[in-house]
Enzyme design. Structure first.
Site, PDB file in Angstrom:
ATOM      1  N   ASP A   1       0.959  -1.312   0.163  1.00  0.00           N
ATOM      2  CA  ASP A   1       0.153  -0.092   0.053  1.00  0.00           C
ATOM      3  C   ASP A   1       1.116   0.955  -0.249  1.00  0.00           C
ATOM      4  O   ASP A   1       1.956   0.831   0.216  1.00  0.00           O
ATOM      5  CB  ASP A   1      -0.705  -0.373   1.300  1.00  0.00           C
ATOM      6  CG  ASP A   1      -1.729  -1.277   1.564  1.00  0.00           C
ATOM      7  OD1 ASP A   1      -2.223  -1.210  -0.109  1.00  0.00           O
ATOM      8  OD2 ASP A   1      -2.823  -1.514   2.705  1.00  0.00           O
TER       9      ASP A   1
HETATM   10  N1  URA Z   1      -1.079  -6.207   4.142  1.00  0.00           N
HETATM   11  C1  URA Z   1      -1.635  -4.816   4.183  1.00  0.00           C
HETATM   12  O1  URA Z   1      -2.689  -3.807   4.033  1.00  0.00           O
HETATM   13  N2  URA Z   1      -1.189  -3.331   3.607  1.00  0.00           N
HETATM   14  C2  URA Z   1       0.160  -4.122   2.964  1.00  0.00           C
HETATM   15  O2  URA Z   1       0.849  -2.610   2.064  1.00  0.00           O
HETATM   16  C3  URA Z   1       0.653  -4.775   2.729  1.00  0.00           C
HETATM   17  C4  URA Z   1      -0.271  -6.243   2.755  1.00  0.00           C
END
Ligand code: URA
Length: 231
Positions: free
Chosen positions: A101
């Site tokens: 993310d």
């Molecule tokens: N899980 C998440 O919620 N975000 C990420 O960036 C990676 C795994």
């Protein structure tokens, strides 16, 4: 693909003519004469017939220490993307093997080898991904049990594989999961009434984020790291 088929596919020559040219030593693979028509050619080998280069594509595998604030995408009209942190000559070639993310940091892997990245990210392969997680509320003892049992994700109709939670202090933990569902870690904590405030990926399978790699820096994976993602 067999070398003789490769030559007839990439030139106007017949299969038989291709075999003859191979036998005469006119074909080089990665710079060396190859006279075995059954030699196995993959998409990252350099193949020449006489002076003519028929294929040359170098495989690239990189790890990036992703900072929070960068989007795991090749381009975006609004936000900076991780591509901007990579050598300009490689940017058009690379894709991301397992996104993070925008708000997450840590290990991001980029490559131009699609078969390899598929092996790294395919849920069926159950490759372990380890994250350091910081939460808004204290992590309850129940959280560990719930994550071992698996969390049901309604939209996908799946239950997450048993995940390991190692509590570091009241508000932080190390979590290992075996799939890479959309916002998986955040949704798992949401399901137990908590909220993730920071997320940092430490490893994917045998590949660990290099401690010496500064934020926003990248380096090529070693041969052993590439080979650790096997078929
Ligand atoms: N899980 C998440 O919620 N975000 C990420 O960036 C990676 C795994």
């Amino acid at each position: 693909m067999r070398l003789d088929r490769f030559i007839s596919k990439h030139t106007p020559h017949s299969h038989q003519a291709s075999r003859l040219m191979i036998a005469r030593g006119l074909v080089r693979v990665n710079g060396k004469v190859e006279q075995d028509p059954r030699a196995d050619i993959d998409r990252f080998m350099a193949v020449t017939l006489g002076e003519v280069l028929l294929q040359q594509q170098t495989a690239h595998y990189l790890m990036l220490h992703k900072p929070a604030g960068y989007l795991s995408a090749t381009s975006d009209p609004v936000h900076p993307t991780v591509m901007e942190l990579l050598p300009a000559s490689l940017r058009p070639l690379l894709h991301i093997g397992g996104r993070l993310d925008r708000s997450s940091s840590g290990l991001l892997i980029l490559t131009n080898d699609g078969l390899w990245s598929r092996r790294l990210t395919e849920p069926g392969k159950k490759i372990a991904k380890t994250y350091r997680v910081t939460t808004a509320r204290p992590i309850t003892p129940e959280t560990r049990h719930r994550f071992v049992e698996g969390i049901y994700f309604t939209p996908e109709h799946i239950t997450t594989s048993p995940a390991q939670l190692e509590q570091l202090d009241d508000y932080s933990a190390r979590l290992t999961i075996y799939e890479g569902r959309y916002h998986q870690v955040k949704r798992m904590f949401h399901a137990v009434g908590n909220h993730v405030t920071a997320l940092h990926r430490e490893s994917m399978g045998e590949i660990r984020l290099d401690d010496t790699l500064e934020l926003a820096a990248s380096r090529p994976l070693t041969k052993a790291e590439v080979a650790s993602v096997d078929g």
